[in-house]
Design an enzyme around this catalytic site. Structure first.
Site, PDB file in Angstrom:
ATOM      1  N   SER A  54      35.813  36.296  44.815  1.00 45.98           N
ATOM      2  CA  SER A  54      34.461  36.855  44.741  1.00 45.98           C
ATOM      3  C   SER A  54      34.054  37.306  43.338  1.00 45.98           C
ATOM      4  O   SER A  54      32.880  37.484  43.073  1.00 45.98           O
ATOM      5  CB  SER A  54      34.314  38.032  45.711  1.00 45.98           C
ATOM      6  OG  SER A  54      35.025  39.148  45.259  1.00 45.98           O
ATOM      7  N   LYS A  97      34.127  44.908  42.661  1.00 47.44           N
ATOM      8  CA  LYS A  97      32.792  44.348  42.435  1.00 47.44           C
ATOM      9  C   LYS A  97      32.206  44.928  41.159  1.00 47.44           C
ATOM     10  O   LYS A  97      32.691  45.904  40.609  1.00 47.44           O
ATOM     11  CB  LYS A  97      31.847  44.675  43.604  1.00 47.44           C
ATOM     12  CG  LYS A  97      32.345  44.260  44.972  1.00 47.44           C
ATOM     13  CD  LYS A  97      32.432  42.774  45.157  1.00 47.44           C
ATOM     14  CE  LYS A  97      33.007  42.441  46.529  1.00 47.44           C
ATOM     15  NZ  LYS A  97      33.408  41.067  46.643  1.00 47.44           N
TER      16      LYS A  97
END
Length: 194
Positions: A54, A97
């Site tokens: 990701s 993230k």
């Protein structure tokens, strides 16, 4: 002859005392090293491993990182910082993230994949590709006073704040900031945040 025996005994005692003193000093040193290592891992830095793609191309599956756990005790997280936080439904699962939206801002992503912060297009080049699914950010999201909007750099292969299961991240849930990649060795170095 008696004098020589006494000297041998005294020398043996001195050697034994020296050995015991050296063992004690080494033991104390090792104990201190272990205590300092524990404090560093608990309060200053933590090793973590990236699982999944990701954050491609910034971070890859299998990368080993040191997470800085102390900076946010003195400063607030900033836009584009790469942070680590627990997944709200499984405290044993951690996400990594990039911060896109800051507290008090309004975030929206249009059908062309543009990210808007308070109505203005966000200029950034971290995203690997054009966003295909804005998720819950297709409608404006007003962040609370302690909330952050995060996204993976691999925008079309990331479960992040666009997903209702992840949502906005509260300040208290941020464990720290990804700081250094320590593995693989050919990619060793401080991570780019800003």
């Amino acid at each position: 002859m008696m004098e020589n025996t006494d000297r041998i005994t005294e020398t043996g005692e001195y050697k034994m005392k020296g050995i015991l003193k050296e063992i004690l000093n080494t033991s104390i040193y090792l104990l201190l090293v272990l205590c300092v290592a524990y404090l560093i891992v608990t309060y200053v830095g933590q090793r973590t491993q990236v699982s999944g793609g990701s954050m491609e191309t910034t971070l890859s599956d299998g990368d080993h990182l040191i997470v800085d756990k102390i900076s946010y005790r003195f400063d607030e997280p900033e836009r584009f910082d790469i942070i680590v936080f627990p997944f709200q439904y499984d405290k044993e699962t951690y996400y990594i993230k990039r911060i896109i939206g800051l507290p008090g801002e309004t975030i929206q992503i249009d059908e062309s994949g543009n990210i808007y912060i308070d109505g203005e297009v966000l200029e950034e080049d971290y995203g690997r590709e054009v966003i295909q699914n804005p998720g819950r950010a297709s409608e404006p999201i007003l962040l609370g006073e302690d909330e952050y909007f995060v996204m993976g750099d691999n925008r079309n292969n990331s479960s992040d704040s666009r997903d209702p299961q992840v949502g906005s991240i509260h300040r208290k849930d941020i464990i720290g900031r990804a700081f250094i990649r320590i593995w693989p060795f050919d990619s060793f170095g401080v991570l780019k945040h800003q």
